[in-house]
Design a protein around this motif. Sequence first.
Motif, mmCIF file in Angstrom:
data_model
loop_
_atom_site.group_PDB
_atom_site.id
_atom_site.type_symbol
_atom_site.label_atom_id
_atom_site.label_comp_id
_atom_site.label_asym_id
_atom_site.label_seq_id
_atom_site.Cartn_x
_atom_site.Cartn_y
_atom_site.Cartn_z
ATOM 1 N N CYS A 54 28.016 24.216 -12.493
ATOM 2 C CA CYS A 54 27.226 24.634 -13.668
ATOM 3 C C CYS A 54 27.518 23.665 -14.809
ATOM 4 O O CYS A 54 28.379 22.794 -14.687
ATOM 5 C CB CYS A 54 27.614 26.047 -14.095
ATOM 6 N N SER A 55 26.827 23.865 -15.929
ATOM 7 C CA SER A 55 27.010 22.944 -17.052
ATOM 8 C C SER A 55 28.382 23.128 -17.707
ATOM 9 O O SER A 55 28.762 22.352 -18.582
ATOM 10 C CB SER A 55 25.905 23.143 -18.084
ATOM 11 N N THR A 56 29.141 24.126 -17.273
ATOM 12 C CA THR A 56 30.467 24.363 -17.853
ATOM 13 C C THR A 56 31.541 23.460 -17.237
ATOM 14 O O THR A 56 32.648 23.382 -17.765
ATOM 15 C CB THR A 56 30.859 25.832 -17.624
ATOM 16 N N PHE A 77 23.607 23.834 -11.289
ATOM 17 C CA PHE A 77 22.798 25.031 -11.542
ATOM 18 C C PHE A 77 22.369 24.958 -13.013
ATOM 19 O O PHE A 77 22.817 25.711 -13.858
ATOM 20 C CB PHE A 77 23.710 26.229 -11.259
ATOM 21 N N SER A 78 21.564 23.961 -13.333
ATOM 22 C CA SER A 78 21.106 23.755 -14.713
ATOM 23 C C SER A 78 20.060 22.658 -14.689
ATOM 24 O O SER A 78 20.052 21.824 -13.781
ATOM 25 C CB SER A 78 22.268 23.310 -15.627
ATOM 26 N N VAL A 79 19.209 22.683 -15.708
ATOM 27 C CA VAL A 79 18.307 21.538 -15.850
ATOM 28 C C VAL A 79 19.032 20.415 -16.585
ATOM 29 O O VAL A 79 18.871 19.244 -16.263
ATOM 30 C CB VAL A 79 16.984 21.944 -16.541
ATOM 31 N N GLY A 80 19.868 20.769 -17.561
ATOM 32 C CA GLY A 80 20.628 19.766 -18.308
ATOM 33 C C GLY A 80 21.704 19.165 -17.424
ATOM 34 O O GLY A 80 22.296 19.854 -16.588
ATOM 35 N N TYR A 81 21.949 17.877 -17.604
ATOM 36 C CA TYR A 81 22.970 17.234 -16.760
ATOM 37 C C TYR A 81 23.858 16.292 -17.550
ATOM 38 O O TYR A 81 24.458 15.372 -16.996
ATOM 39 C CB TYR A 81 22.322 16.539 -15.561
ATOM 40 N N VAL A 102 12.144 25.635 -12.904
ATOM 41 C CA VAL A 102 12.292 27.084 -12.710
ATOM 42 C C VAL A 102 12.769 27.814 -13.963
ATOM 43 O O VAL A 102 12.635 29.040 -14.030
ATOM 44 C CB VAL A 102 13.230 27.388 -11.521
ATOM 45 N N LEU A 103 13.340 27.100 -14.931
ATOM 46 C CA LEU A 103 13.786 27.809 -16.136
ATOM 47 C C LEU A 103 12.924 27.493 -17.354
ATOM 48 O O LEU A 103 13.223 27.917 -18.465
ATOM 49 C CB LEU A 103 15.269 27.514 -16.432
ATOM 50 N N THR A 104 11.830 26.781 -17.135
ATOM 51 C CA THR A 104 10.979 26.375 -18.258
ATOM 52 C C THR A 104 10.487 27.577 -19.063
ATOM 53 O O THR A 104 10.619 27.618 -20.296
ATOM 54 C CB THR A 104 9.776 25.576 -17.713
ATOM 55 N N ALA A 239 18.087 23.597 -26.975
ATOM 56 C CA ALA A 239 18.318 22.487 -26.029
ATOM 57 C C ALA A 239 19.817 22.309 -25.809
ATOM 58 O O ALA A 239 20.377 22.885 -24.861
ATOM 59 C CB ALA A 239 17.647 21.226 -26.549
ATOM 60 N N ARG A 240 20.458 21.537 -26.672
ATOM 61 C CA ARG A 240 21.907 21.360 -26.595
ATOM 62 C C ARG A 240 22.455 21.289 -28.010
ATOM 63 O O ARG A 240 21.852 20.689 -28.905
ATOM 64 C CB ARG A 240 22.270 20.092 -25.834
ATOM 65 N N GLY A 241 23.629 21.885 -28.204
ATOM 66 C CA GLY A 241 24.191 22.021 -29.537
ATOM 67 C C GLY A 241 24.470 20.705 -30.240
ATOM 68 O O GLY A 241 24.327 20.597 -31.460
ATOM 69 N N PRO A 286 23.916 33.603 -27.544
ATOM 70 C CA PRO A 286 24.962 32.910 -26.767
ATOM 71 C C PRO A 286 24.420 32.184 -25.540
ATOM 72 O O PRO A 286 24.727 32.566 -24.405
ATOM 73 C CB PRO A 286 25.902 34.058 -26.378
ATOM 74 N N HIS A 287 23.627 31.171 -25.727
ATOM 75 C CA HIS A 287 23.094 30.322 -24.647
ATOM 76 C C HIS A 287 22.501 31.174 -23.513
ATOM 77 O O HIS A 287 22.977 31.132 -22.366
ATOM 78 C CB HIS A 287 24.179 29.385 -24.114
ATOM 79 N N ILE A 288 21.446 31.912 -23.863
ATOM 80 C CA ILE A 288 20.809 32.789 -22.863
ATOM 81 C C ILE A 288 19.410 32.311 -22.496
ATOM 82 O O ILE A 288 18.612 33.075 -21.948
ATOM 83 C CB ILE A 288 20.737 34.254 -23.357
ATOM 84 N N GLY A 289 19.115 31.026 -22.785
ATOM 85 C CA GLY A 289 17.755 30.527 -22.535
ATOM 86 C C GLY A 289 17.238 30.842 -21.150
ATOM 87 O O GLY A 289 16.094 31.259 -20.972
ATOM 88 N N SER A 290 18.070 30.661 -20.145
ATOM 89 C CA SER A 290 17.599 30.876 -18.762
ATOM 90 C C SER A 290 18.051 32.220 -18.203
ATOM 91 O O SER A 290 17.934 32.452 -16.990
ATOM 92 C CB SER A 290 18.114 29.743 -17.865
ATOM 93 N N ALA A 291 18.546 33.102 -19.069
ATOM 94 C CA ALA A 291 19.215 34.307 -18.573
ATOM 95 C C ALA A 291 18.250 35.460 -18.285
ATOM 96 O O ALA A 291 18.247 36.480 -18.972
ATOM 97 C CB ALA A 291 20.297 34.750 -19.558
ATOM 98 N N ALA A 298 16.203 31.895 -9.224
ATOM 99 C CA ALA A 298 15.393 30.710 -8.893
ATOM 100 C C ALA A 298 16.198 29.432 -9.091
ATOM 101 O O ALA A 298 16.058 28.471 -8.317
ATOM 102 C CB ALA A 298 14.126 30.687 -9.747
ATOM 103 N N MET A 299 17.061 29.401 -10.106
ATOM 104 C CA MET A 299 17.904 28.209 -10.320
ATOM 105 C C MET A 299 18.853 28.011 -9.135
ATOM 106 O O MET A 299 19.032 26.904 -8.627
ATOM 107 C CB MET A 299 18.694 28.356 -11.632
ATOM 108 N N GLY A 300 19.457 29.115 -8.707
ATOM 109 C CA GLY A 300 20.389 29.013 -7.574
ATOM 110 C C GLY A 300 19.668 28.589 -6.301
ATOM 111 O O GLY A 300 20.167 27.745 -5.538
HETATM 112 C C1 DGY Z 1 20.355 24.483 -18.382
HETATM 113 O O1 DGY Z 1 19.884 24.758 -17.288
HETATM 114 O O2 DGY Z 1 20.525 23.322 -18.764
HETATM 115 C C2 DGY Z 1 20.771 25.635 -19.221
HETATM 116 O O3 DGY Z 1 20.933 25.272 -20.536
HETATM 117 C C3 DGY Z 1 22.053 26.236 -18.673
HETATM 118 O O4 DGY Z 1 23.079 25.305 -18.749
#
Ligand code: DGY
Length: 321
Positions: A54-56, A77-81, A102-104, A239-241, A286-291, A298-300
Motif C-alpha cells: 500500500c502507499s504506507t 494497492f493504490s493509484v499513487g506510486y 477503479v478509484l476514480t 491528491a497528495r499532501g 483522514p485520506h478516505i478518497g477511495s474508502a 476493486a483496488m485489491g
Molecule cells: C491511492 O490509491 O493513491 C489512494 O490515495 C490511497 O493511497
Amino acid sequence: MSDRPILLVTRKLPDAVEARAARDYDTRFNTDDSQYDADALISNSADVDAILTCSTEKFTADIIARLSPRVRAVATFSVGYEHIDIDAAKARGLIVTNTPDVLTNATADIALLCLLGAARRQHESTAMMRENRWGRWDATSLLGVHMTGKRLGILGMGRIGRAVAKRARAFDMEIHYSNRSRLSPDLDQGAIFYQNPEEMLPQAEFLSINCPSTPETHHFLNADRIALLPDGAVVANTARGDIVDDDALIAAAASGKVSGVGLDVYEGEPSFNTGYLNLPNAFLLPHIGSATVDTRDAMGFRALDNLDAVFSGGEPFDRLA
Ligand code: DGY
C-alpha cells in the motif's frame, strides 16, 4: 510443497481481497496490520515471489536494492506510486503495478465533498449540532460560499480531475484546468486549458488539486501562488499532501484570503500540521478518497489481476516498471 507463487501482503486488506489472494497464492498476511519499516519489509520478503503493498510502505532505491532477488513484482494497492522509486525498480528489473481507474469515482466524490464541506462551513455546522449549541434558525449565521455557477480550477486533469469536472458541471461550474498537456476536446469537454498553472490560479474561485505528487508539484500551492487566487477562494486537496505548503495554506485560511479548505490528504500523514485544527473553516478528512467497500475490493482485485498476469507469463495491465 505448493508450486503457487508466494505473496507477501504488507497490510490488512478487505476480506474479499485476502480470500482471493489466499485462493491463488501462498500468502503471508500481516495479520495485526503492523507498520513494516525497512527491515521488516526486507526480512518478510526474503522468500517471496511478489509483494502486494500500500502507499504506507516506502520502496526507496535502498530498500529495492536490498530486496531478495526472488521478488519479481510489487503491486501497490493504490493509484499513487510516489512511495516507490520507479527508476530503481526498472534498474533492478522489478515489475511494479498500481490500480488506476477503479478509484476514480470514489475519489472524485470526496473531492466534491471537500469543496462543498469547505464552502458550506461543514465543520462549524456539525460542531454546533454535536455540541448541542443550536439556538434557532436565523438568516445570518453560517453563511458559506455559493458553489453553483462559480469558476473551478482543476490542477491535474487525469482520470480523477476529469471525474471532478464532470461532477462540477452538475453545479453549472465553469471548468478551468492546468495539466502537462492539453486534453482532446472529447476529454476536456470545453474546459479552459492553461499550460501555466499560475495563469489559472487567478480564475480559480474554487481550486481542486488532483495532480500526482512529483518533485515538480512538491509544495506547488505555496504563499506566492495562494496570493494569485481570488480573495475568498475555496481550496480542496484530495491528491497528495505534499503538493500544499501547509504553513502557507493555514496562514491564508486564517486571514480569510482563502475562505475554506477541504483536505483529505496531508504531508507526512498520518501526522499532519495541527495548525489546521485551529481553523474553523477547515474541513478535514483522514485520506478516505477511495474508502468505499466496492472501491477497496476493486483496488485489491486489480492489484491481483496484475500479479496474475505476471505469474501467468503475461503483461500486467498497469505496469509502471
Ligand atoms: C491511492 O490509491 O493513491 C489512494 O490515495 C490511497 O493511497
